[in-house]
Write an enzyme that holds these catalytic residues in place. Sequence first.
Site, PDB file in Angstrom:
ATOM      1  N   ARG A 113      -6.501   9.562  -1.073  1.00 28.75           N
ATOM      2  CA  ARG A 113      -6.152   9.745  -2.489  1.00 28.75           C
ATOM      3  C   ARG A 113      -7.405   9.828  -3.347  1.00 28.75           C
ATOM      4  NH1 ARG A 113      -3.481   5.481  -4.717  1.00 28.75           N
ATOM      5  NH2 ARG A 113      -3.885   4.179  -2.906  1.00 28.75           N
ATOM      6  N   HIS A 145       0.868  -1.180   0.000  1.00 28.87           N
ATOM      7  CA  HIS A 145       0.000   0.000   0.000  1.00 28.87           C
ATOM      8  C   HIS A 145       0.905   1.229   0.000  1.00 28.87           C
ATOM      9  CE1 HIS A 145      -3.015   2.903   1.190  1.00 28.87           C
ATOM     10  NE2 HIS A 145      -3.962   1.989   1.077  1.00 28.87           N
TER      11      HIS A 145
END
Lengths: 568, 239
Positions: free
Chosen positions: A261, A240
Amino acid sequence: MNPGYDELTCDFLIIGSGGAGLMAALHAYDLNPKLKIVVVAKGLVGKSGCTRLVQGGFNAALDPKDSVEKHFFDTIKGGGFLNNQDLAWALVSDAPEIIRKLETKVGVFFDRRPDGTIHQKAFAGQSFDRTVHRGDLTGIEIVSRLHDQLFARNIMLLDETRALELIPAQNGDGIAGALLLHQRTGAFTLARARTTLLATGGGPRMYKFSAPSIEKVGDGYAMAYRAGCDLVDMEMMQFHPTGILAGASRLSGMVLEEGLRGAGAYLLNANGERFMQRYDPERMERATRDVVSRSAYLEIMEGRGTPAGGVLIDASHLGADFVAKTFPGMVRRCAEVGYDLTRGPVEVTPTAHFHMGGVAIDDRCCTSKPGLLVAGEDAGGVHGANRLGGNGVAESCVFGARAGVTAAHTCTERALQAVDAPAVEAALDAALAPLTREGGENPFAIRDRVQTVMWEDVGLVRNGPQIARARVTLDELAERVATCAAPNERRWNLTWQQVLDVRNLVTVASLTARSAEHRTETRGSHARSDYPKRDDERWLVNIHLQEDRIFEAPVALTRAKPDAAVPA
Amino acid sequence: MSLRTTFRILRYDPSTDARPRWATYTIESKPKFSVLDGLFAILETQDGTLGFRYSCRAGMCGSCAMRINGRENLACRVRLENLGSTVTVEPLRSLPIVKDLATDMTPFFEKYRKVDPFFVGDSPSFAEPAPEPLRVDPSRPLRQDANRAIDCISCGACYSACPTVSANPAYLGPAALNRAFALAADERDRDVDRLARVSGPEGAYGCRSVGNCVSVCPAGVAPLAAIQLLRRGKTVGAS
């Protein structure tokens, strides 16, 4: 002196109490309340494992403008077309019904839109905003409420009990159950079951920076491999991109959720540049995790990282109020270690997060071993070479439910099997040996070594010589694990538990490295600097590991091919 | 940057020790170390027999609740740099000790179970297909109250800090009553008798409104507020 064990028999033995284990228990029980079901949790039931740690949310095509076809295509495109397409199809087609079950039967609080319908947010790599969530800490709510449902049913729960080995049937016909260790008392139980489900979670803890809970060390893979199961895609380890950097604390590597994001947060290098411009100018920060993690890694390697060896995530331009309201859990986590997520950048590192590989299953969670089901992260194939954010908890819940249905429908057809007694004795001896060794190795030191070796040599970007070197080291570490010692006391002995953990961790790391060495191309989360191109001619195959053999099988492109058009 | 931190830890193995005893360890504290990091440093390099409980290390699972300098908190969420050079660590109160800092949570979950903590929808069985989700107005005050109550991570901090729990073994305690409130305030729940079942002296009326449960909760839940709403009948069934 061998302390012996007591015996427990049941219809359905569930090893693991995350989303997969609990959904399996609830479905099997409701389909056949006469079944004797036992849930075994390495920690406290409901607290152990990683479904609870899900932050972002759960992908499901609920909106009339969305479709399961689009969700399917996003999933296999994100997975580099390595997915088992039948499993991916099962995931996307069951996901909406599972969300409805969580909402209407489990009582999960999912966030709502102003009109009262279930809210869905943006995640990376998706053609539609389909991530169902509860704030930015979705997993706590899902697992807490599933745990509550257990109280309404007659299901036996074994807290702080670890499975040591799957035990084969005496007649060779599959799995007869598992040998368990109660960590509080140090007592052993031989659990015999008509059907056993493995749902313990994957192996990212083999890396220096990783997201999962501390006790999750790939026990399921290691036990399955030792029992002769077929493991697939073990080279596929997802990193990640935004694991928090928190000094020397083991909080480091914990994920700052993808919704940041999704909502438009920037990723910056130490020079303040939005470096995704260099790697994926179209999708930028909303590219899939494999792409973003590798980009961050390359920035750091090329000297544009922060002094602590990270990059920066910056959400401040979204507005402090918006960030505080939308991501309260993330804001609080950052504040605890000195960052203000609402007003400035936070240092992050790519962090090992999810293991796409695992035991080969069919779409009913059956394995090659009669009597053994596998679901959740322990299973391989659903996500191919890279998992989309929001598909992890979906997998756990969807396939946990499927395993429960399979168990309810089939386990009464299978008789309780007599166990392979020598296998039980061997498992007991192996578990007890560290207690009577004197002056042996410290298992925590070996854990540290595994994590460094894997991070440096089988990490985000690998090459042949590095992996070969890591394999030699891992072989040495496996020998050293066999010399580890722990204080001679079976009750609540964390050092002893660490010996048992690191044994499995080294096994799973070795499988990961072996598979990574074999795949001489770059695809999804598996990046080879010596083979930087994806090669569909040669490598549209899955790598299998079973009983010390490595072999390939072509991906069955039953529903879509890599050149297929995106559904409208 | 390295600071020495001394841990005073209350240690107890009920099967061999007559009574708990204090043990002292000194570690080199590293940047951003939590109390949990400090306990691991002791376990890994000084005393392999130390007992505590852990899982997520990020404040989400509630496994590592303990008393730190006399106050309940999660060991993973307290940074050593915010404490003095000596840290005193004890297990939670009102719960039996398994080993050192790890307590047996059974009494806590037995009481939790007594409030029937499970949601009951229109179609509770997993053997049946799910109905369409109801529309739920997120701005409705009761939904907002319930939405706050569900943040509980069942760590037991409030249970340990509650003087009523320690004085009255039958009292259900803050976490269980908070759960009862969350369900009673949930317009989707069909178990309409919840309020009556938690209104006795062992339930909402046993609370003496001290409020320790609110001040120690590491998840920002206010069990006292939930208990007061239960007392005032602020639930779906009553509205």
